[in-house]
Design an enzyme around this catalytic site. Structure first.
Site, PDB file in Angstrom:
ATOM      1  N   GLY A  12       0.781  -1.240   0.000  1.00  0.00           N
ATOM      2  CA  GLY A  12       0.000   0.000   0.000  1.00  0.00           C
ATOM      3  C   GLY A  12       0.806   1.280   0.000  1.00  0.00           C
ATOM      4  N   ARG A  64     -12.815 -16.643 -11.682  1.00  0.00           N
ATOM      5  CA  ARG A  64     -12.488 -15.215 -11.851  1.00  0.00           C
ATOM      6  C   ARG A  64     -13.756 -14.408 -12.065  1.00  0.00           C
ATOM      7  NH1 ARG A  64      -7.326 -13.782 -12.165  1.00  0.00           N
ATOM      8  NH2 ARG A  64      -5.901 -15.453 -12.650  1.00  0.00           N
ATOM      9  N   MET A  89      -3.002  -7.084  -7.561  1.00  0.00           N
ATOM     10  CA  MET A  89      -2.301  -8.113  -8.317  1.00  0.00           C
ATOM     11  C   MET A  89      -3.244  -9.213  -8.806  1.00  0.00           C
ATOM     12  SD  MET A  89       0.542  -6.623  -8.225  1.00  0.00           S
ATOM     13  CE  MET A  89       1.817  -7.715  -8.793  1.00  0.00           C
ATOM     14  N   ARG A  90      -4.288  -8.812  -9.519  1.00  0.00           N
ATOM     15  CA  ARG A  90      -5.225  -9.762 -10.081  1.00  0.00           C
ATOM     16  C   ARG A  90      -5.408  -9.469 -11.562  1.00  0.00           C
ATOM     17  NH1 ARG A  90      -7.212 -14.127  -7.990  1.00  0.00           N
ATOM     18  NH2 ARG A  90      -9.129 -13.804  -9.167  1.00  0.00           N
ATOM     19  N   ASN A 106      -4.283   1.924 -13.796  1.00  0.00           N
ATOM     20  CA  ASN A 106      -3.359   1.038 -13.081  1.00  0.00           C
ATOM     21  C   ASN A 106      -1.969   1.663 -13.097  1.00  0.00           C
ATOM     22  OD1 ASN A 106      -2.328  -1.476 -11.965  1.00  0.00           O
ATOM     23  ND2 ASN A 106      -1.522  -1.927 -14.013  1.00  0.00           N
ATOM     24  N   HIS A 108       2.002   0.435 -13.290  1.00  0.00           N
ATOM     25  CA  HIS A 108       2.794  -0.749 -13.617  1.00  0.00           C
ATOM     26  C   HIS A 108       4.277  -0.380 -13.527  1.00  0.00           C
ATOM     27  CE1 HIS A 108       3.750  -4.591 -15.460  1.00  0.00           C
ATOM     28  NE2 HIS A 108       4.630  -3.945 -16.187  1.00  0.00           N
ATOM     29  N   THR A 140      -7.257  -1.928 -20.186  1.00  0.00           N
ATOM     30  CA  THR A 140      -8.064  -2.464 -21.285  1.00  0.00           C
ATOM     31  C   THR A 140      -7.960  -3.990 -21.201  1.00  0.00           C
ATOM     32  OG1 THR A 140      -6.147  -2.306 -22.741  1.00  0.00           O
ATOM     33  CG2 THR A 140      -7.691  -0.449 -22.787  1.00  0.00           C
ATOM     34  N   ASP A 144      -1.763  -5.025 -19.282  1.00  0.00           N
ATOM     35  CA  ASP A 144      -0.672  -4.038 -19.298  1.00  0.00           C
ATOM     36  C   ASP A 144      -0.459  -3.379 -20.665  1.00  0.00           C
ATOM     37  OD1 ASP A 144      -0.227  -4.629 -16.618  1.00  0.00           O
ATOM     38  OD2 ASP A 144       1.284  -6.146 -17.064  1.00  0.00           O
ATOM     39  N   GLU A 173       7.192   6.278  -8.453  1.00  0.00           N
ATOM     40  CA  GLU A 173       5.772   5.898  -8.551  1.00  0.00           C
ATOM     41  C   GLU A 173       4.925   6.761  -7.628  1.00  0.00           C
ATOM     42  OE1 GLU A 173       4.650   1.708  -8.390  1.00  0.00           O
ATOM     43  OE2 GLU A 173       6.682   1.138  -8.925  1.00  0.00           O
TER      44      GLU A 173
HETATM   45  C1  GAR Z   1       4.111  -1.206  -7.165  1.00  0.00           C
HETATM   46  O1  GAR Z   1       5.463  -1.211  -7.535  1.00  0.00           O
HETATM   47  C2  GAR Z   1       3.233  -1.277  -8.397  1.00  0.00           C
HETATM   48  O2  GAR Z   1       3.754  -0.584  -9.493  1.00  0.00           O
HETATM   49  C3  GAR Z   1       3.190  -2.753  -8.652  1.00  0.00           C
HETATM   50  O3  GAR Z   1       3.103  -3.341  -7.384  1.00  0.00           O
HETATM   51  C4  GAR Z   1       3.745  -2.508  -6.425  1.00  0.00           C
HETATM   52  C5  GAR Z   1       2.765  -2.249  -5.303  1.00  0.00           C
HETATM   53  O4  GAR Z   1       3.415  -1.634  -4.231  1.00  0.00           O
HETATM   54  N1  GAR Z   1       2.099  -3.137  -9.486  1.00  0.00           N
HETATM   55  C6  GAR Z   1       2.132  -4.143 -10.342  1.00  0.00           C
HETATM   56  O5  GAR Z   1       3.106  -4.871 -10.472  1.00  0.00           O
HETATM   57  C7  GAR Z   1       0.870  -4.340 -11.151  1.00  0.00           C
HETATM   58  N2  GAR Z   1       1.057  -5.365 -12.132  1.00  0.00           N
HETATM   59  P1  GAR Z   1       2.579  -0.895  -3.115  1.00  0.00           P
HETATM   60  O6  GAR Z   1       1.553  -1.904  -2.582  1.00  0.00           O
HETATM   61  O7  GAR Z   1       3.573  -0.519  -2.057  1.00  0.00           O
HETATM   62  O8  GAR Z   1       1.910   0.289  -3.739  1.00  0.00           O
END
Ligand code: GAR
Length: 217
Positions: A12, A64, A89-90, A106, A108, A140, A144, A173
């Protein structure tokens, strides 16, 4: 004020950045945080911020489709303008994506379209790229691959490991995601689609986010 529901699966840290930005700027309001994992640390961050939370444990569902239908029901309770995946992560079903198309985004951890999927930092190291980063994009049906909203760039340094790279990308990020969401909420950036192309039009409020290696520059 534009409203947002945020979906998480874990730590989070992006959620916290989105919460902090909402508190500081009032550019959007977070209506709720939903996790597919009951023990996601991000749930505690949401509670500490006084936000409504919901947990929908995907392991309790047979398919799903069943999970995504229940998830949509939860999301719709909060009647939000935007649905934001912050480390969710789904893989989502086409029906779910279609339901929120144009208001589902999202983050990524790579410069898409390079390195979709998992283990993106290792993929970047294995490919020998000089720059890496993160992307905020519309979701979409193709994983990704949706229209890019904004990106942040870091330099790959000699001696980088997947962990050191992940840490530097994550720091960006936390700046990238709130400002991309704010650009969408304000209408500065907007989804634009015709029969053949889907892109994001408009101008970023701030310059492209590039990690500065030398503090003086
Ligand atoms: C982040 O690095 C995000 O970009 C990635 O998961 C991490 C979550 O960290 N997302 C993906 O890989 C989506 N496919 P967080 O829970 O600390 O925000």
């Amino acid at each position: 004020m534009p409203s947002v529901v945020i979906l998480i699966s874990g730590r989070g840290s992006n959620l916290q950045a989105l919460i902090d930005h909402a508190t500081q700027t009032s550019e959007y309001q977070i209506r709720a945080v939903i996790s597919n994992r009951p023990k996601a640390a991000g749930l505690d961050l949401a509670r500490a911020a006084g936000l409504p939370t919901a947990v929908l444990d995907h392991t309790a569902f047979d398919s799903r489709e069943a999970f995504d239908a229940a998830l949509a029901e939860q999301i719709d309770r909060f009647d939000s303008d935007w649905v934001v995946l912050a480390g969710f992560m789904r893989v989502l079903t086409p029906g779910f994506v279609q339901r929120y198309l144009g208001r589902l985004i999202n983050i990524h951890p790579s410069l898409l379209p390079a390195f979709p999927g998992l283990k993106t930092h290792q993929q970047a190291l294995d490919a020998g790229v000089r720059v890496h980063g993160a992307t905020v994009h519309f979701v979409t049906p193709e994983l990704d691959h949706g229209p890019i909203v904004d990106q942040a760039v870091v330099q790959v340094l000699p001696g980088d490991t997947a962990e050191t790279l992940a840490a530097r990308v994550l720091k960006l990020e936390h700046v990238l995601f709130p400002r991309a969401l704010a650009d969408l909420c304000s209408g500065r950036l907007r989804w634009s689609a015709d029969q053949t192309t889907q892109t994001v039009q408009g101008a970023l409020a701030a310059p492209l986010l590039i990690e500065m290696m030398n503090k003086g520059h």
